[in-house]
Motif scaffolding. Structure first.
Motif, PDB file in Angstrom:
ATOM      1  N   VAL A 170       0.744  -1.286  -9.507  1.00 20.02           N
ATOM      2  CA  VAL A 170      -0.292  -2.050  -8.941  1.00 20.02           C
ATOM      3  C   VAL A 170      -1.776  -1.376  -9.624  1.00 20.02           C
ATOM      4  CG1 VAL A 170       0.879  -2.973  -7.377  1.00 20.02           C
ATOM      5  CG2 VAL A 170      -0.362  -1.181  -6.987  1.00 20.02           C
ATOM      6  N   SER A 171      -1.783  -0.505 -10.170  1.00 18.72           N
ATOM      7  CA  SER A 171      -3.094   0.264 -10.605  1.00 18.72           C
ATOM      8  C   SER A 171      -3.865  -0.656 -11.322  1.00 18.72           C
ATOM      9  CB  SER A 171      -2.893   1.463 -11.340  1.00 18.72           C
ATOM     10  OG  SER A 171      -1.935   2.215 -11.010  1.00 18.72           O
ATOM     11  N   HIS A 172      -3.558  -1.650 -11.976  1.00 18.20           N
ATOM     12  CA  HIS A 172      -4.188  -2.469 -12.856  1.00 18.20           C
ATOM     13  C   HIS A 172      -3.981  -3.847 -12.572  1.00 18.20           C
ATOM     14  CE1 HIS A 172      -5.220   1.173 -15.185  1.00 18.20           C
ATOM     15  NE2 HIS A 172      -3.895   1.318 -15.266  1.00 18.20           N
ATOM     16  N   ALA A 173      -3.554  -3.927 -11.440  1.00 16.04           N
ATOM     17  CA  ALA A 173      -3.339  -5.518 -10.710  1.00 16.04           C
ATOM     18  C   ALA A 173      -4.665  -6.237 -10.775  1.00 16.04           C
ATOM     19  CB  ALA A 173      -2.772  -5.651  -9.268  1.00 16.04           C
ATOM     20  N   GLN A 174      -4.463  -7.548 -11.447  1.00 15.78           N
ATOM     21  CA  GLN A 174      -5.696  -8.285 -11.633  1.00 15.78           C
ATOM     22  C   GLN A 174      -6.161  -9.002 -10.207  1.00 15.78           C
ATOM     23  OE1 GLN A 174      -4.255 -10.902 -14.370  1.00 15.78           O
ATOM     24  NE2 GLN A 174      -5.108  -9.769 -16.078  1.00 15.78           N
ATOM     25  N   ASP A 175      -7.262  -9.371  -9.909  1.00 16.28           N
ATOM     26  CA  ASP A 175      -7.938  -9.892  -8.544  1.00 16.28           C
ATOM     27  C   ASP A 175      -6.946 -10.899  -8.159  1.00 16.28           C
ATOM     28  OD1 ASP A 175      -9.744  -8.033  -8.333  1.00 16.28           O
ATOM     29  OD2 ASP A 175     -11.233  -9.465  -8.855  1.00 16.28           O
ATOM     30  N   ARG A 176      -6.350 -11.890  -8.997  1.00 12.61           N
ATOM     31  CA  ARG A 176      -5.599 -13.079  -8.423  1.00 12.61           C
ATOM     32  C   ARG A 176      -4.269 -12.774  -8.244  1.00 12.61           C
ATOM     33  NH1 ARG A 176      -2.725 -14.567 -12.755  1.00 12.61           N
ATOM     34  NH2 ARG A 176      -3.683 -13.750 -14.896  1.00 12.61           N
ATOM     35  N   GLN A 177      -3.811 -11.656  -8.536  1.00 12.21           N
ATOM     36  CA  GLN A 177      -2.530 -11.100  -8.077  1.00 12.21           C
ATOM     37  C   GLN A 177      -2.552 -10.383  -6.677  1.00 12.21           C
ATOM     38  OE1 GLN A 177      -1.798  -8.634 -11.521  1.00 12.21           O
ATOM     39  NE2 GLN A 177      -0.459  -9.990 -12.178  1.00 12.21           N
ATOM     40  N   ILE A 178      -3.741  -9.860  -6.262  1.00 12.18           N
ATOM     41  CA  ILE A 178      -3.748  -9.050  -5.054  1.00 12.18           C
ATOM     42  C   ILE A 178      -3.367  -9.912  -3.882  1.00 12.18           C
ATOM     43  CG2 ILE A 178      -5.327  -8.023  -3.659  1.00 12.18           C
ATOM     44  CD1 ILE A 178      -6.967  -6.778  -6.068  1.00 12.18           C
ATOM     45  N   PRO A 179      -3.713 -11.080  -3.653  1.00 10.29           N
ATOM     46  CA  PRO A 179      -3.314 -11.763  -2.542  1.00 10.29           C
ATOM     47  C   PRO A 179      -1.663 -11.722  -2.263  1.00 10.29           C
ATOM     48  CG  PRO A 179      -4.952 -13.202  -3.387  1.00 10.29           C
ATOM     49  CD  PRO A 179      -4.722 -12.069  -4.415  1.00 10.29           C
ATOM     50  N   PHE A 180      -1.128 -12.012  -3.492  1.00 16.30           N
ATOM     51  CA  PHE A 180       0.471 -11.963  -3.396  1.00 16.30           C
ATOM     52  C   PHE A 180       1.110 -10.658  -3.052  1.00 16.30           C
ATOM     53  CE2 PHE A 180      -1.316 -15.511  -5.952  1.00 16.30           C
ATOM     54  CZ  PHE A 180      -0.633 -16.575  -5.361  1.00 16.30           C
ATOM     55  N   LEU A 181       0.296  -9.393  -3.604  1.00 17.78           N
ATOM     56  CA  LEU A 181       0.799  -8.103  -3.050  1.00 17.78           C
ATOM     57  C   LEU A 181       0.420  -7.865  -1.936  1.00 17.78           C
ATOM     58  CD1 LEU A 181      -0.638  -6.313  -6.411  1.00 17.78           C
ATOM     59  CD2 LEU A 181       1.762  -6.636  -5.838  1.00 17.78           C
ATOM     60  N   ARG A 182      -0.565  -8.421  -1.180  1.00 16.27           N
ATOM     61  CA  ARG A 182      -0.993  -8.221   0.281  1.00 16.27           C
ATOM     62  C   ARG A 182       0.089  -8.875   1.004  1.00 16.27           C
ATOM     63  NH1 ARG A 182      -7.021  -8.711  -0.341  1.00 16.27           N
ATOM     64  NH2 ARG A 182      -7.693  -6.747  -0.927  1.00 16.27           N
ATOM     65  N   ARG A 183       0.634  -9.821   0.740  1.00 16.29           N
ATOM     66  CA  ARG A 183       1.566 -10.616   1.404  1.00 16.29           C
ATOM     67  C   ARG A 183       2.816  -9.773   1.851  1.00 16.29           C
ATOM     68  NH1 ARG A 183       0.953 -16.670  -1.006  1.00 16.29           N
ATOM     69  NH2 ARG A 183      -1.357 -16.723  -0.865  1.00 16.29           N
ATOM     70  N   LYS A 184       2.975  -8.611   0.869  1.00 21.56           N
ATOM     71  CA  LYS A 184       4.345  -7.891   0.869  1.00 21.56           C
ATOM     72  C   LYS A 184       4.034  -6.607   1.689  1.00 21.56           C
ATOM     73  CE  LYS A 184       6.794  -9.114  -3.043  1.00 21.56           C
ATOM     74  NZ  LYS A 184       5.706  -9.934  -3.899  1.00 21.56           N
ATOM     75  N   MET A 185       2.836  -6.650   2.362  1.00 26.68           N
ATOM     76  CA  MET A 185       2.480  -5.373   3.305  1.00 26.68           C
ATOM     77  C   MET A 185       1.652  -6.032   4.704  1.00 26.68           C
ATOM     78  SD  MET A 185      -0.348  -3.669   1.375  1.00 26.68           S
ATOM     79  CE  MET A 185      -0.675  -4.171  -0.478  1.00 26.68           C
ATOM     80  N   GLY A 186       2.183  -5.390   5.892  1.00 21.56           N
ATOM     81  CA  GLY A 186       1.520  -5.619   7.016  1.00 21.56           C
ATOM     82  C   GLY A 186       0.475  -4.870   7.141  1.00 21.56           C
TER      83      GLY A 186
END
Ligand SMILES: Nc1ncnc2c1ncn2[C@@H]1O[C@H](COP(=O)(O)OP(=O)(O)OP(=O)(O)O)[C@@H](O)[C@H]1O
Ligand SMILES: [Mg+2]
Lengths: 335, 218
Positions: B66-82
């Motif tokens: 995820v080091s180079h995850a784009q801004d628009r991908q971040i919300p979906f990555l955050r849904r996988k962490m509490g």
């Protein structure tokens, strides 16, 4: 605790769940409507927020409504001026002075010929004798004219074009056409003021366009700024939503609807302002119109224009908020 | 589940706050992150939560770089962490129910599903019956449990907490810790930032220790 042991269901199972959920009346339709509900909720909660702060909202909407109403009033002013010159132009007549040698009988034949031209509404023949009487009465030169031998005045045809021929170019074309008749010596019309009037209207049209664009930009900036302040006030909420995985689109939605409501309310308020102004003017214009034989009536915003007004201001509200949100949400990061 | 590979974070004003951090948390593992004040614990937490981006090195979440995850991908990555915060980060003008429902609303769940999941989450943290209350009318421990319920309501595979017990008395802190161990028992990866040495020792789990931005133990 015991519930927590359940493994997280993978998404693809959803499709297999559909029949069961239909029977249960449960979450298939739930999910299907979730998106629509989200919009409906954003729409009404953003309206609720505006109503919660009636003073601030009234100020913003007031400023916007006045801007929009100004633009609409300029537009109506031009429209009415155009209509006004239309009614006056139609009484614009062309006087044909016939050659000296033309007798009244020949003139009457010419009238019949010219009458066939569908661009002409009416022709009045003024015979030499009548012309002389009128001239004597108006000029006060009876004695001098009596001293002359015979009647020096030509037969005159007063040609009244149809209202369709009311613009300057059409009238000029008609004038040229009438000059082609051999009996006609001169075709006169006083168009100077008409030309002036039309150039004034053209100027007013251009001024209205520029003013409307400026006022529209003003509306854009004011809604943008209002939404920016709202975003600032709700910064914490936005940050938290981002931290739990909200997309920019999700966050934007209520703000865009906020912009929509501001624009919509301003458009409706502007319509009432314009209508009120027109009603105030209406009586005096009707009185004035009587002097012009009642041919002029003040034009209000028609149905299509009213809808356009409200749609345009709603659109400007959304556009202003969108521009601000696109920029600010990129800037706004958690922490 | 969570892997750091030679990660560094540099702030232009403060220089290297984290240098060459490498560690690997297995799925279902529970670990503590500790260190002195200013050691870089919160910074590491922010890197995982993608609130900050690494200056060098690679970060893997659930096997994805995820080091180079784009801004628009971040919300979906955050849904996988509490995510859980020391200051709770609750919306004070919303009820407990609405606060816990936020991650679900954001992910587009329908009303019925939201209601069901929110009740289950509140049940897990022992707050059933408080859904109509406002956060300010609750005690600190209760507010933190609302924060935990919000973090787990979407059943994320990983929970991250930055000083979750920092403002709580030892008894409440122990209670919250017990709650975390229960999530670990059902397979959730848990990383807790804390400088409460006594509490960490009692828990007897893996401890990552930071010292001036370097990982010295763990
Ligand atoms: N946004 C920032 N810009 C510049 N420097 C920062 C920023 N955030 C943190 N720092 C610096 O990074 C260092 C580590 O900060 P961090 O918040 O990670 O420490 P911490 O271990 O969480 O400390 P504490 O236990 O006090 O919370 C500090 O020296 C801090 O000043
Ligand atoms: Mg910290």
């Amino acid at each position: 605790m015991k519930r927590a042991v359940k493994p997280v269901k993978p998404k693809p199972q959803l499709r297999q769940e559909i029949p069961q959920n239909k029977i249960a009346g449960g979450d298939f339709f739930d999910k299907l409507h979730a998106y629509r509900d989200l919009h409906a909720h954003a729409l009404f909660s953003s309206l609720g927020r505006l109503v919660d702060k009636p003073f601030t909202t009234a100020l913003t909407v007031g400023v916007l409504a006045i801007s929009i109403a100004l633009a609409a009033c300029f537009y109506l002013l031009v429209e009415n001026l155009e209509q006004l010159t239309g009614t006056i132009e139609s009484s614009n007549q062309i006087s044909l002075f016939l050659k000296d040698a033309v007798t009244e009988a020949e003139a009457r034949r010419l009238v019949e010929k010219i009458s066939k031209n569908h661009e002409i509404a009416e022709i009045k023949l003024i015979g030499k004798a009548q012309a002389l009487t009128e001239f004597k009465a108006n000029s006060g030169l009876d004695a001098a004219l009596d001293a002359l031998e015979g009647n020096p005045l030509p037969v005159v045809l007063e040609v009244l074009p149809t209202p369709a021929q009311s613009n300057v170019d059409a009238l000029k074309r008609l004038q040229q056409a009438l000059l082609q008749y051999p009996e006609v010596d001169e075709a006169q019309m006083d168009m100077q003021w008409l030309e002036r009037m039309q150039s004034i209207i053209r100027l007013a049209e251009q001024a209205t366009e520029s003013i409307s664009i400026l006022l529209g930009l003003g509306v854009l900036f004011i809604t943008g700024n209002t939404i920016r302040l709202e975003l600032h006030n709700r910064r914490e909420e936005v940050v938290i939503a981002k931290l739990v995985g909200a997309t920019n689109r999700f966050i934007q939605r209520p703000f865009l609807y906020g912009g929509f409501w501001i624009g919509f309310l301003s458009g409706v308020a502007a319509w009432f302002i314009v209508t009120a102004i027109m009603l105030l003017l209406w009586r005096s214009v009707e009185n004035l119109s009587l002097l012009y034989e009642g041919s002029f009536h003040l034009r209000f915003l028609d149905y299509g224009e009213s809808v356009f007004l409200v749609l345009l201001s709603s659109g400007l509200g959304v556009a202003g908020s969108w521009a601000v949100l696109a920029y600010q949400l990129r800037q706004l990061r958690p922490e | 589940m969570l892997k750091f590979d030679n990660v560094s974070k540099r702030y232009s004003e403060a220089g290297d706050v984290l240098s060459n951090i490498s560690f690997h948390l297995e799925r279902g593992e529970m670990a503590f992150l500790t260190g002195h004040s200013g050691a870089g614990k919160s910074t590491l937490f922010k890197l995982i939560a993608l609130i900050e981006r690494a200056s060098r090195g690679q970060i893997y979440l659930g096997g994805h770089n995820v080091s180079h995850a784009q801004d628009r991908q971040i919300p979906f990555l955050r849904r996988k962490m509490g995510l859980i915060f020391q200051d709770f980060k609750l919306l004070q003008d919303r009820t407990v129910f609405d606060n816990v429902a936020l991650p679900l609303a954001v992910a587009g769940y329908g009303h019925h599903e939201i209601a069901r999941k929110v009740r289950a989450a509140l049940d897990k943290v022992g707050l059933s019956g408080k859904e109509k209350k406002y956060p300010l009318t609750l005690s600190g421990g209760e507010q933190q449990r609302v924060g935990i319920a919000r973090a787990v309501v979407n059943k994320p595979p990983m929970i991250l907490a930055d000083e979750p017990t920092g403002n709580l008395d030892p008894e409440l802190a122990a209670e919250i810790m017990t709650l975390f161990t229960r999530f670990q028992q059902v397979g959730v990866t848990v990383l807790i930032v804390s400088h409460d040495i006594a509490l960490i020792q009692k828990m007897d789990r893996r401890v990552l220790t930071l010292d001036h931005g370097r990982l010295v133990a763990g």
